[in-house]
Scaffold this motif. Structure first.
Motif, PDB file in Angstrom:
ATOM      1  N   SER A 260       0.797  -1.152  -0.038  1.00  0.00           N
ATOM      2  CA  SER A 260      -0.015  -0.091  -0.013  1.00  0.00           C
ATOM      3  C   SER A 260       0.746   1.264  -0.080  1.00  0.00           C
ATOM      4  N   ASP A 261       1.947   1.100   0.549  1.00  0.00           N
ATOM      5  CA  ASP A 261       2.800   2.308   0.366  1.00  0.00           C
ATOM      6  C   ASP A 261       3.638   2.507  -0.745  1.00  0.00           C
ATOM      7  N   TRP A 262       3.519   1.691  -1.676  1.00  0.00           N
ATOM      8  CA  TRP A 262       4.089   1.925  -3.269  1.00  0.00           C
ATOM      9  C   TRP A 262       3.055   2.087  -4.346  1.00  0.00           C
ATOM     10  N   THR A 263       3.256   2.725  -5.167  1.00  0.00           N
ATOM     11  CA  THR A 263       2.476   3.049  -6.433  1.00  0.00           C
ATOM     12  C   THR A 263       2.952   1.991  -7.582  1.00  0.00           C
ATOM     13  N   VAL A 264       2.148   1.081  -7.929  1.00  0.00           N
ATOM     14  CA  VAL A 264       2.749   0.286  -8.992  1.00  0.00           C
ATOM     15  C   VAL A 264       1.943   0.383 -10.184  1.00  0.00           C
ATOM     16  N   GLN A 265       2.243   0.523 -11.287  1.00  0.00           N
ATOM     17  CA  GLN A 265       1.776   0.766 -12.672  1.00  0.00           C
ATOM     18  C   GLN A 265       2.256  -0.345 -13.643  1.00  0.00           C
ATOM     19  N   LYS A 266       1.322  -0.953 -14.240  1.00  0.00           N
ATOM     20  CA  LYS A 266       1.405  -1.988 -15.137  1.00  0.00           C
ATOM     21  C   LYS A 266       1.044  -1.675 -16.509  1.00  0.00           C
ATOM     22  N   ARG A 267       1.784  -1.900 -17.719  1.00  0.00           N
ATOM     23  CA  ARG A 267       1.071  -1.722 -18.818  1.00  0.00           C
ATOM     24  C   ARG A 267       1.860  -2.875 -19.788  1.00  0.00           C
ATOM     25  N   ASP A 268       0.959  -3.356 -20.578  1.00  0.00           N
ATOM     26  CA  ASP A 268       1.133  -4.302 -21.514  1.00  0.00           C
ATOM     27  C   ASP A 268       1.831  -3.696 -22.810  1.00  0.00           C
ATOM     28  N   VAL A 269       2.858  -4.709 -23.287  1.00  0.00           N
ATOM     29  CA  VAL A 269       3.658  -4.163 -24.423  1.00  0.00           C
ATOM     30  C   VAL A 269       3.154  -4.929 -25.660  1.00  0.00           C
ATOM     31  N   PRO A 270       2.454  -4.097 -26.648  1.00  0.00           N
ATOM     32  CA  PRO A 270       1.778  -4.677 -27.725  1.00  0.00           C
ATOM     33  C   PRO A 270       2.753  -5.458 -28.644  1.00  0.00           C
ATOM     34  N   ASN A 271       2.036  -6.581 -28.919  1.00  0.00           N
ATOM     35  CA  ASN A 271       2.659  -7.648 -29.944  1.00  0.00           C
ATOM     36  C   ASN A 271       3.908  -8.495 -29.167  1.00  0.00           C
ATOM     37  N   TRP A 272       3.983  -8.078 -28.032  1.00  0.00           N
ATOM     38  CA  TRP A 272       5.260  -8.871 -27.254  1.00  0.00           C
ATOM     39  C   TRP A 272       4.783  -9.797 -26.222  1.00  0.00           C
ATOM     40  N   GLY A 273       3.647  -9.656 -25.398  1.00  0.00           N
ATOM     41  CA  GLY A 273       3.157 -10.402 -24.432  1.00  0.00           C
ATOM     42  C   GLY A 273       3.945  -9.780 -23.196  1.00  0.00           C
ATOM     43  N   PHE A 274       4.707  -8.815 -23.007  1.00  0.00           N
ATOM     44  CA  PHE A 274       5.524  -8.513 -22.024  1.00  0.00           C
ATOM     45  C   PHE A 274       4.612  -7.539 -21.280  1.00  0.00           C
ATOM     46  N   THR A 275       5.041  -7.047 -20.009  1.00  0.00           N
ATOM     47  CA  THR A 275       4.498  -6.395 -19.100  1.00  0.00           C
ATOM     48  C   THR A 275       5.573  -5.250 -18.586  1.00  0.00           C
ATOM     49  N   LEU A 276       5.410  -4.002 -18.849  1.00  0.00           N
ATOM     50  CA  LEU A 276       6.073  -2.952 -18.399  1.00  0.00           C
ATOM     51  C   LEU A 276       5.608  -2.695 -16.975  1.00  0.00           C
ATOM     52  N   VAL A 277       6.385  -2.543 -15.878  1.00  0.00           N
ATOM     53  CA  VAL A 277       6.085  -2.204 -14.716  1.00  0.00           C
ATOM     54  C   VAL A 277       7.024  -0.951 -14.148  1.00  0.00           C
ATOM     55  N   ALA A 278       6.108   0.292 -13.686  1.00  0.00           N
ATOM     56  CA  ALA A 278       6.798   1.353 -13.159  1.00  0.00           C
ATOM     57  C   ALA A 278       6.197   1.558 -11.715  1.00  0.00           C
ATOM     58  N   ALA A 279       7.130   1.708 -10.670  1.00  0.00           N
ATOM     59  CA  ALA A 279       6.985   1.591  -9.444  1.00  0.00           C
ATOM     60  C   ALA A 279       7.519   2.767  -8.635  1.00  0.00           C
ATOM     61  N   TYR A 280       7.072   3.150  -7.727  1.00  0.00           N
ATOM     62  CA  TYR A 280       7.802   4.202  -6.681  1.00  0.00           C
ATOM     63  C   TYR A 280       7.162   4.116  -5.327  1.00  0.00           C
ATOM     64  N   PRO A 281       7.980   4.340  -4.339  1.00  0.00           N
ATOM     65  CA  PRO A 281       7.425   4.426  -2.771  1.00  0.00           C
ATOM     66  C   PRO A 281       6.741   5.668  -2.799  1.00  0.00           C
ATOM     67  N   ASN A 282       5.720   5.683  -2.079  1.00  0.00           N
ATOM     68  CA  ASN A 282       4.790   6.951  -2.002  1.00  0.00           C
ATOM     69  C   ASN A 282       5.584   8.038  -0.817  1.00  0.00           C
ATOM     70  N   SER A 283       6.681   7.762  -0.202  1.00  0.00           N
ATOM     71  CA  SER A 283       7.535   8.424   0.590  1.00  0.00           C
ATOM     72  C   SER A 283       8.292   9.224  -0.109  1.00  0.00           C
ATOM     73  N   ASP A 284       8.528   8.737  -1.516  1.00  0.00           N
ATOM     74  CA  ASP A 284       9.246   9.582  -2.475  1.00  0.00           C
ATOM     75  C   ASP A 284       8.418  10.765  -2.775  1.00  0.00           C
ATOM     76  N   ILE A 285       7.206  10.866  -2.981  1.00  0.00           N
ATOM     77  CA  ILE A 285       6.291  11.730  -3.113  1.00  0.00           C
ATOM     78  C   ILE A 285       6.473  12.926  -2.227  1.00  0.00           C
ATOM     79  N   ASP A 286       6.155  12.200  -0.873  1.00  0.00           N
ATOM     80  CA  ASP A 286       5.976  12.691   0.427  1.00  0.00           C
ATOM     81  C   ASP A 286       7.274  13.749   0.719  1.00  0.00           C
ATOM     82  N   SER A 287       8.524  12.977   0.435  1.00  0.00           N
ATOM     83  CA  SER A 287       9.727  13.808   0.587  1.00  0.00           C
ATOM     84  C   SER A 287       9.912  14.938  -0.217  1.00  0.00           C
ATOM     85  N   ALA A 288       9.601  14.734  -1.677  1.00  0.00           N
ATOM     86  CA  ALA A 288       9.576  15.786  -2.680  1.00  0.00           C
ATOM     87  C   ALA A 288       8.696  17.098  -2.282  1.00  0.00           C
ATOM     88  N   ILE A 289       7.551  16.670  -1.576  1.00  0.00           N
ATOM     89  CA  ILE A 289       6.707  17.537  -1.468  1.00  0.00           C
ATOM     90  C   ILE A 289       7.166  18.510  -0.061  1.00  0.00           C
TER      91      ILE A 289
END
Length: 375
Positions: A260-289
């Motif tokens: 819950s303390d991470w933001t994880v986003q997944k996206r399918d890669v067309p034609n490959w069957g791969f999955t692209l994942v981007a993730a970051y801890p919410n604390s990074d946002i809080d620290s930047a703020i």
């Protein structure tokens, strides 16, 4: 005391007003900055994802053109041999299957055709023979991990390719072959005597994703986030190689558990069957703020001090100094000194009005004293 002085009475309301204004401004700017940080984080993910997807798309398009050309050559080579047919049972790497024929010539354990195709086009080539509902490689230059030819191995019975072949359709796309991604082409072989395919033509190219791997390994999201690529079986193929999130075990844990303390986003890669994942801890946002809020607060304090300093100078020069001067004049007047020059009479504000009144008073006292002295 200071709190009872005119200076305090003038400055304290100004101080309260400035502080209230600065606090309100800091809160508003901090809220705006928090939204900006979140938007920038999302834009960073979008930009990196778009770039990676573009690389995949271009790679797939280029390699697919090579696959189609290679398939054309493979079919031409087998057509030169003659019509396809089902041969006698043979053993390929310990597995017994029916041989695959072209022009009556057996292809099992014969590698001239597949090797001649790849000698010209590169990549890999295979001829499959039907074995019930499955398909087995009877000749191929796809290699196992130990370097041996993968004859006798089966087409993945649960993969996406075999479903298309069983329906009599060709398949062109990315598949996992013995643990590695290939851009491939599969076309069913018919002999005219069976309703089902008796074999499969295959060509494919093992994907060289070193360039992509370097791009992914150098990418990161905020301070501690990561970019990762999963293949069609959920295996971690590439991932960021910077910061605390460079550990594959840690990355897999975040992707699987999605805490819950991470933001994880997944996206399918067309034609490959791969999955692209981007993730970051919410604390990074809080620290930047927090960092941005601190900077905004410091700027607010500096502005507050500058405004107070300016206000102090104005009050001192425009109010307190003239009043002090008039007080001295009035005090001197009380002691009979009536020759003081009152320059404040030139002012056009309330202090100027007071100065004129004191000047008139001084003049009246002087006239009265003159009359008394003449008696």
């Amino acid at each position: 005391m200071f709190k009872d002085s005119l200076r305090a009475r003038l400055l304290l309301p100004v101080l309260a007003l400035v502080l209230a204004s600065v606090v309100a401004t800091v809160i508003a700017l901090a809220w705006v900055e928090a939204n900006r940080v979140r938007v920038e984080a999302q834009n960073a993910i979008e930009n990196q994802s778009r770039g990676l997807l573009s690389i995949f798309s271009v790679t797939h398009s280029i390699m697919l053109d090579r696959v189609r050309s290679s398939m054309h050559l493979l079919r031409q080579e087998t057509d030169d041999q003659g019509t396809p047919g089902v041969g006698q049972p043979i053993t390929v790497d310990g597995r017994q299957v029916n041989d695959l024929l072209f022009g009556g010539k057996p292809q099992g354990n014969q590698f001239q055709i597949v090797d001649s195709v790849t000698a010209i086009m590169g990549g890999t080539a295979t001829l499959f023979t039907a074995a019930g509902n499955d398909f087995v490689r009877v000749t191929t230059n796809v290699k196992k991990d130990n370097g041996d030819r993968a004859v006798g191995t089966m087409l993945d019975p649960n993969g996406q390719v075999i479903g298309e072949i069983r329906k009599g359709l060709s398949f062109y796309g990315v598949v996992d072959i013995l643990g590695s991604p290939y851009v491939t082409g599969y076309e069913p072989i018919y002999d005219g005597n069976h309703d089902k395919p008796i074999g499969i033509w295959y060509v494919g190219y093992k994907t060289d994703l070193d360039a992509l791997s370097k791009v992914v390994s150098n990418s990161r999201v905020l301070d501690s986030g990561f970019i990762a690529m999963l293949d069609s079986k959920g295996k971690l193929r590439f991932h960021s190689n910077e910061g605390a999130a460079a550990d594959p075990a840690f990355i897999n844990k975040i992707i699987q558990e999605q805490p819950s303390d991470w933001t994880v986003q997944k996206r399918d890669v067309p034609n490959w069957g791969f999955t692209l994942v981007a993730a970051y801890p919410n604390s990074d946002i809080d620290s930047a703020i927090i960092r941005q809020t601190i900077w905004i607060s410091l700027i607010g304090v500096v502005i507050c001090l500058l405004l107070l300093g300016l206000q102090y100078v104005l009050i001192e020069s425009r109010v307190l100094r003239p009043i002090k001067r008039l007080t001295e004049v009035a005090d001197a007047l009380s002691m009979g000194k009536m020759n003081n020059v009152i320059e404040e009479v030139k002012l056009k504000d309330e202090i100027g009005t007071l100065a004129k009144a004191i000047a008139r008073l001084a003049n009246s006292v002087r006239l009265a004293m003159d009359r008394l002295s003449k008696r």
